[in-house]
Design a protein around this motif. Structure first.
Motif, PDB file in Angstrom:
ATOM      1  N   HIS A   4       0.936  -1.228   0.042  1.00 18.68           N
ATOM      2  CA  HIS A   4      -0.025  -0.063  -0.110  1.00 18.68           C
ATOM      3  C   HIS A   4       0.888   1.237   0.096  1.00 18.68           C
ATOM      4  O   HIS A   4       1.826   1.227   0.658  1.00 18.68           O
ATOM      5  N   PHE A   5       0.547   2.073  -0.798  1.00 16.06           N
ATOM      6  CA  PHE A   5       1.406   3.561  -0.796  1.00 16.06           C
ATOM      7  C   PHE A   5       0.358   4.753  -0.890  1.00 16.06           C
ATOM      8  O   PHE A   5      -1.026   4.375  -0.871  1.00 16.06           O
ATOM      9  N   MET A   6       0.815   5.816  -0.457  1.00 17.53           N
ATOM     10  CA  MET A   6       0.118   6.992   0.005  1.00 17.53           C
ATOM     11  C   MET A   6       0.712   8.114  -1.159  1.00 17.53           C
ATOM     12  O   MET A   6       1.846   8.350  -0.897  1.00 17.53           O
ATOM     13  N   ASN A  43      11.212   8.309 -10.012  1.00 19.60           N
ATOM     14  CA  ASN A  43      12.032   7.352  -9.181  1.00 19.60           C
ATOM     15  C   ASN A  43      11.540   7.481  -7.712  1.00 19.60           C
ATOM     16  O   ASN A  43      10.254   8.041  -7.575  1.00 19.60           O
ATOM     17  N   GLY A  44      11.933   6.881  -6.926  1.00 15.02           N
ATOM     18  CA  GLY A  44      11.679   6.896  -5.517  1.00 15.02           C
ATOM     19  C   GLY A  44      10.868   5.766  -5.177  1.00 15.02           C
ATOM     20  O   GLY A  44      10.917   4.769  -6.139  1.00 15.02           O
ATOM     21  N   VAL A 114       7.187   3.285   5.547  1.00 12.66           N
ATOM     22  CA  VAL A 114       8.178   2.859   5.540  1.00 12.66           C
ATOM     23  C   VAL A 114       9.232   3.661   4.949  1.00 12.66           C
ATOM     24  O   VAL A 114       9.204   4.435   4.232  1.00 12.66           O
ATOM     25  N   LEU A 115      10.607   3.494   5.495  1.00 10.82           N
ATOM     26  CA  LEU A 115      11.769   4.338   5.340  1.00 10.82           C
ATOM     27  C   LEU A 115      12.631   3.361   4.369  1.00 10.82           C
ATOM     28  O   LEU A 115      12.744   2.285   4.623  1.00 10.82           O
ATOM     29  N   MET A 138       5.458  10.167  -3.326  1.00 14.20           N
ATOM     30  CA  MET A 138       4.556   8.968  -2.897  1.00 14.20           C
ATOM     31  C   MET A 138       5.335   8.333  -1.739  1.00 14.20           C
ATOM     32  O   MET A 138       6.582   7.997  -1.625  1.00 14.20           O
ATOM     33  N   ARG A 139       4.807   7.682  -0.699  1.00 17.54           N
ATOM     34  CA  ARG A 139       5.291   6.975   0.405  1.00 17.54           C
ATOM     35  C   ARG A 139       4.667   5.599   0.367  1.00 17.54           C
ATOM     36  O   ARG A 139       3.195   5.321   0.031  1.00 17.54           O
TER      37      ARG A 139
END
Length: 266
Positions: A4-6, A43-44, A114-115, A138-139
């Motif tokens: 899951h991403f936000m 990226n990321g 998450v890091l 995005m995280r």
């Protein structure tokens, strides 16, 4: 395993559009569910998203009179991904969904991301700062089940439909929506609940698509609030259509409505 991403998306009410939604004819929009999500990032975390993963879109509706509390705008179940030099496009699958306006402040305050270096940390470390500052990129989420549970609760909660006249009732409608949302209610307001192209850019939409969408929302609503204004219910307007359809379920609200304490300045 589904990840899951936000990600934050900007939502803004603009007042320079003279036409009403029901007075246009061209086709646009995906009413049933989102069609895609696009980001300029290449990226990321966008590189870690895979098919069938879930992207939660977060937004905080900004208006000339203030901002609503942050909410979850949409659930994107990724069907396919296109990476390009100018950005990334995530096509939304059939289980994607728009989400009614509901205050997600508590959820966002407890969610952890998450890091890349390992471990996790709170996503929104300082609630005094705008949520968009923390989710511009995005995280990845540590616990997607937390957001999924919030999503199910928002979908199952009794919804309130806010009917108003765009030409002279938008400001009072905003303040009333803010009041209800700040009281923990789930609200359908077209400036949030319609596809963004229609709600914000005033793109055209045929009544054959729009009418069933609005009446379906009213059918699901426990209450229909009508925001009184001099031109509310004027023949030929969408407010008159909604007023007639709601019938005895419509509760007329006399304005102005006092600004609720949790409404943020624009």
């Amino acid at each position: 395993m589904v990840a899951h991403f936000m990600h934050y998306v900007c939502r803004t009410i603009r007042m320079r559009f003279p036409m009403e939604v029901g007075e246009v004819t061209a086709s646009t929009g995906h009413f049933a569910r989102p069609a895609f999500h696009v980001t300029h990032a290449v990226n990321g975390w966008v590189r870690d998203v895979r098919e069938h993963d879930v992207i939660w879109l977060v937004s905080q509706l900004k208006t000339p009179w203030g901002s609503l509390p942050p909410g979850i705008d949409a659930r994107i179940e990724v069907a396919s991904i296109e990476h390009g030099c100018a950005g990334t496009r995530f096509t939304a699958g059939p289980r994607s969904a728009w989400i009614p306006m509901r205050d997600a402040t508590e959820l966002l305050g407890t969610a952890r991301g998450v890091l890349k270096s390992g471990g996790s940390a709170r996503l929104w470390t300082n609630p005094e700062r705008h949520i968009g500052q923390y989710l511009q990129g995005m995280r990845a989420l540590e616990d997607g089940a937390l957001v999924d549970a919030w999503f199910q609760m928002a979908r199952e909660a009794k919804m309130e439909f806010v009917s108003y006249r765009q030409l002279d009732g938008t400001r009072d409608a905003f303040h009333y929506v803010a009041k209800r949302v700040c009281l923990g209610k789930t609200v359908f307001w077209d400036r949030w609940g319609l596809p963004r192209g229609i709600a914000e850019r005033r793109e055209a939409s045929p009544r054959a698509q729009l009418d069933p969408y609005l009446t379906s929302a009213m059918d699901r609503a426990a209450t229909v609030w009508g925001i009184a204004s001099p031109r509310y219910g004027e023949p030929g307007s969408y407010s008159a259509y909604e007023q007639q359809y709601a019938g005895v379920r419509l509760v007329l609200v006399q304005c102005p409505v006092a600004v609720h304490a949790c409404t943020q300045k624009a």
